[in-house]
Design a protein around this motif. Structure first.
Motif, PDB file in Angstrom:
ATOM      1  N   ALA A 173     -34.402 -94.634  -9.598  1.00 42.84           N
ATOM      2  CA  ALA A 173     -33.573 -93.490  -8.963  1.00 42.84           C
ATOM      3  C   ALA A 173     -33.398 -92.640 -10.177  1.00 42.84           C
ATOM      4  CB  ALA A 173     -32.373 -93.816  -8.316  1.00 42.84           C
ATOM      5  N   ILE A 174     -33.434 -93.395 -11.234  1.00 43.60           N
ATOM      6  CA  ILE A 174     -32.506 -92.546 -12.688  1.00 43.60           C
ATOM      7  C   ILE A 174     -34.257 -92.205 -13.194  1.00 43.60           C
ATOM      8  CG2 ILE A 174     -32.466 -93.664 -14.860  1.00 43.60           C
ATOM      9  CD1 ILE A 174     -30.827 -95.367 -13.245  1.00 43.60           C
ATOM     10  N   ILE A 175     -35.279 -92.799 -13.057  1.00 44.62           N
ATOM     11  CA  ILE A 175     -36.472 -92.207 -13.467  1.00 44.62           C
ATOM     12  C   ILE A 175     -36.820 -91.084 -12.559  1.00 44.62           C
ATOM     13  CG2 ILE A 175     -38.917 -92.227 -14.044  1.00 44.62           C
ATOM     14  CD1 ILE A 175     -37.799 -95.373 -14.452  1.00 44.62           C
ATOM     15  N   LYS A 176     -36.898 -90.670 -11.762  1.00 44.07           N
ATOM     16  CA  LYS A 176     -37.560 -90.228 -10.638  1.00 44.07           C
ATOM     17  C   LYS A 176     -36.009 -88.718 -11.134  1.00 44.07           C
ATOM     18  CE  LYS A 176     -40.624 -90.530  -8.527  1.00 44.07           C
ATOM     19  NZ  LYS A 176     -41.707 -90.218  -8.943  1.00 44.07           N
ATOM     20  N   ILE A 177     -34.751 -89.218 -10.778  1.00 46.52           N
ATOM     21  CA  ILE A 177     -33.687 -87.706 -11.311  1.00 46.52           C
ATOM     22  C   ILE A 177     -33.669 -86.750 -13.094  1.00 46.52           C
ATOM     23  CG2 ILE A 177     -30.861 -87.366 -11.511  1.00 46.52           C
ATOM     24  CD1 ILE A 177     -31.084 -89.599  -8.848  1.00 46.52           C
ATOM     25  N   PHE A 178     -33.924 -88.299 -13.485  1.00 44.63           N
ATOM     26  CA  PHE A 178     -34.440 -87.702 -14.938  1.00 44.63           C
ATOM     27  C   PHE A 178     -35.705 -87.285 -14.882  1.00 44.63           C
ATOM     28  CE2 PHE A 178     -36.992 -88.774 -18.655  1.00 44.63           C
ATOM     29  CZ  PHE A 178     -35.428 -88.011 -19.822  1.00 44.63           C
ATOM     30  N   TRP A 179     -36.723 -86.480 -14.584  1.00 47.57           N
ATOM     31  CA  TRP A 179     -37.906 -85.530 -14.524  1.00 47.57           C
ATOM     32  C   TRP A 179     -37.548 -84.821 -13.823  1.00 47.57           C
ATOM     33  CZ3 TRP A 179     -42.090 -89.720 -12.923  1.00 47.57           C
ATOM     34  CH2 TRP A 179     -42.375 -91.413 -13.960  1.00 47.57           C
ATOM     35  N   ALA A 181     -34.270 -83.661 -13.458  1.00 49.21           N
ATOM     36  CA  ALA A 181     -33.817 -82.787 -14.168  1.00 49.21           C
ATOM     37  C   ALA A 181     -34.578 -82.533 -15.479  1.00 49.21           C
ATOM     38  CB  ALA A 181     -32.283 -83.477 -14.460  1.00 49.21           C
ATOM     39  N   GLY A 182     -35.028 -81.896 -15.603  1.00 54.32           N
ATOM     40  CA  GLY A 182     -36.646 -82.068 -16.685  1.00 54.32           C
ATOM     41  C   GLY A 182     -36.852 -82.785 -18.040  1.00 54.32           C
ATOM     42  N   GLY A 183     -36.013 -83.999 -17.681  1.00 54.64           N
ATOM     43  CA  GLY A 183     -36.613 -84.819 -18.242  1.00 54.64           C
ATOM     44  C   GLY A 183     -38.188 -85.231 -18.749  1.00 54.64           C
ATOM     45  N   THR A 184     -38.590 -84.742 -20.632  1.00 54.50           N
ATOM     46  CA  THR A 184     -40.271 -84.933 -20.711  1.00 54.50           C
ATOM     47  C   THR A 184     -40.709 -86.229 -20.727  1.00 54.50           C
ATOM     48  OG1 THR A 184     -40.114 -85.012 -23.106  1.00 54.50           O
ATOM     49  CG2 THR A 184     -39.855 -83.201 -21.536  1.00 54.50           C
ATOM     50  N   LEU A 185     -39.891 -87.757 -20.859  1.00 55.35           N
ATOM     51  CA  LEU A 185     -40.235 -88.537 -21.008  1.00 55.35           C
ATOM     52  C   LEU A 185     -41.490 -89.662 -20.324  1.00 55.35           C
ATOM     53  CD1 LEU A 185     -39.887 -91.044 -23.248  1.00 55.35           C
ATOM     54  CD2 LEU A 185     -38.260 -92.062 -21.937  1.00 55.35           C
ATOM     55  N   GLY A 186     -42.435 -89.797 -19.933  1.00 58.68           N
ATOM     56  CA  GLY A 186     -43.905 -90.198 -18.791  1.00 58.68           C
ATOM     57  C   GLY A 186     -43.792 -88.822 -18.367  1.00 58.68           C
ATOM     58  N   ILE A 187     -44.036 -87.813 -19.486  1.00 62.24           N
ATOM     59  CA  ILE A 187     -45.023 -86.697 -18.772  1.00 62.24           C
ATOM     60  C   ILE A 187     -45.907 -86.276 -20.120  1.00 62.24           C
ATOM     61  CG2 ILE A 187     -44.923 -84.235 -18.175  1.00 62.24           C
ATOM     62  CD1 ILE A 187     -43.011 -86.229 -16.358  1.00 62.24           C
ATOM     63  N   GLU A 188     -47.004 -86.264 -19.886  1.00 59.03           N
ATOM     64  CA  GLU A 188     -48.057 -85.303 -20.635  1.00 59.03           C
ATOM     65  C   GLU A 188     -47.722 -84.099 -21.481  1.00 59.03           C
ATOM     66  OE1 GLU A 188     -52.158 -86.040 -20.217  1.00 59.03           O
ATOM     67  OE2 GLU A 188     -51.765 -86.591 -18.003  1.00 59.03           O
ATOM     68  N   PRO A 189     -47.836 -84.115 -22.255  1.00 58.18           N
ATOM     69  CA  PRO A 189     -47.060 -82.776 -22.624  1.00 58.18           C
ATOM     70  C   PRO A 189     -48.220 -81.211 -22.124  1.00 58.18           C
ATOM     71  CG  PRO A 189     -47.405 -84.505 -24.451  1.00 58.18           C
ATOM     72  CD  PRO A 189     -47.993 -85.257 -23.187  1.00 58.18           C
ATOM     73  N   SER A 190     -49.347 -81.965 -22.279  1.00 55.95           N
ATOM     74  CA  SER A 190     -50.386 -80.535 -22.204  1.00 55.95           C
ATOM     75  C   SER A 190     -49.753 -80.436 -20.386  1.00 55.95           C
ATOM     76  CB  SER A 190     -51.932 -81.113 -21.422  1.00 55.95           C
ATOM     77  OG  SER A 190     -52.496 -82.039 -21.376  1.00 55.95           O
ATOM     78  N   LYS A 191     -48.796 -80.753 -19.673  1.00 50.65           N
ATOM     79  CA  LYS A 191     -48.641 -80.347 -18.524  1.00 50.65           C
ATOM     80  C   LYS A 191     -47.640 -80.531 -17.824  1.00 50.65           C
ATOM     81  CE  LYS A 191     -52.562 -83.619 -16.857  1.00 50.65           C
ATOM     82  NZ  LYS A 191     -53.289 -85.022 -15.434  1.00 50.65           N
ATOM     83  N   MET A 192     -46.442 -79.911 -18.995  1.00 54.44           N
ATOM     84  CA  MET A 192     -45.022 -79.629 -18.970  1.00 54.44           C
ATOM     85  C   MET A 192     -44.951 -78.385 -18.037  1.00 54.44           C
ATOM     86  SD  MET A 192     -43.039 -81.620 -20.810  1.00 54.44           S
ATOM     87  CE  MET A 192     -43.703 -82.689 -21.682  1.00 54.44           C
TER      88      MET A 192
END
Length: 303
Positions: A173-179, A181-192
């Protein structure tokens, strides 16, 4: 409400039949064999939903095996109830995304029919299930949360499994809500830029329901935090079905050749998807243990 469910799902069934046979398809890509198979599967599921809804309001429905009723309803409510809450935003967002992708104009009307069907089933199916369950499984809905203990119950096992599963649900839940809300850890920079409102809403919904499932499990197994059995039971039922069915659906969707690439790193995507599926199944198993012990306690049975 069983008849209402059957009526609501009928437009969805008709559209899926048309797509399976290559009629009124909004894009040429939907003529691909993988799309045809996916539409045929969902067509069968829609037909099964109609039969299941009819079983809720006919005498022969109470003679069906428990698993034949509970399993599809578990998956169905897990898919539809969370979607019902975000449909007013997600529906228009899906239509806009598809129009930007160059789909045919009549696809908008097909999407509207699909959304109306899904919302209708999301409302009618749980209500029909409540009436059916009251007659067949009264211990699953009413009464106090603490019905006492009997020799040979599984409460110690429930508590042990719950600590593990609830911890996993809270982390997910923390990971999903973090994403969301705009969190970028775990997100590919080219696919922001691929993190559209569709992706954010589904991430937020997954996070919220994972929290709800963790709360429900802790309350059910500790028997503290709620006097009534129904609220935590419903939270666990919907949350477990949601985590299982949504992550299974995501795996099937991502396997299509025309699937939109996910913004997460491949490892992050695999870990969260697989974790959600496993947690959903384990939550369902713990709920079955709770219901089994509750039935024995309410009936005063002994081993």
């Amino acid at each position: 409400m069983g008849y209402g469910t059957a009526i609501a799902v009928s437009p969805y069934l008709l559209i899926k039949i048309a797509w399976t046979f290559g009629l009124f398809m909004p894009t040429d890509q939907m003529g691909d064999p993988s799309w045809r198979i996916a539409n045929a599967v969902t067509m069968v599921l829609a037909a099964a939903c109609i039969l299941l809804a009819m079983s809720f309001c006919r005498p022969w429905g109470e003679r069906l095996p428990s698993w034949l009723v509970a399993l599809p309803v578990w998956v169905g409510t897990g898919l539809l109830v969370p979607m019902l809450l975000i449909a007013p935003i997600l529906g228009p967002a899906a239509i806009n995304r598809d129009m930007e992708a160059g789909t045919a104009d009549f696809w908008v009307y097909e999407q509207i029919f699909v959304m109306v069907s899904l919302v209708g089933v999301g409302i009618c199916l749980p209500i029909a299930l409540v009436g059916y369950a009251k007659a067949r499984w009264p211990e699953a809905l009413g009464g106090r949360i603490d019905c006492g203990n009997l020799p040979g119950d599984t409460r110690k096992l429930q508590l042990t499994l719950t600590r593990f599963v609830a911890g996993g649900c809270i982390l997910l839940a923390i990971i999903k809500i973090f994403w969301a809300a705009g969190g970028t850890l775990g997100i590919e920079p080219s696919k922001m830029d691929d993190r559209d409102i569709w992706w954010r809403l589904l991430s937020l919904s997954t996070g919220v329901w994972a929290f709800a499932g963790a709360w429900g499990l802790l309350v059910l197994t500790s028997r503290r935090g709620s006097r009534r059995f129904l609220p935590p039971m419903a939270a666990v039922w919907i949350s477990s079905g949601m985590l299982f069915s949504y992550n299974l659906f995501n795996r099937l969707s991502n396997s299509r050749p025309d699937a939109q690439p996910a913004p997460e790193y491949p490892l992050a995507l695999v870990l969260t998807t697989e974790a959600g599926t496993v947690l959903g199944v384990m939550m369902g198993m713990i709920l079955l243990l709770v219901l089994h012990d509750r039935r024995r306690a309410m009936r005063g049975e002994s081993v």
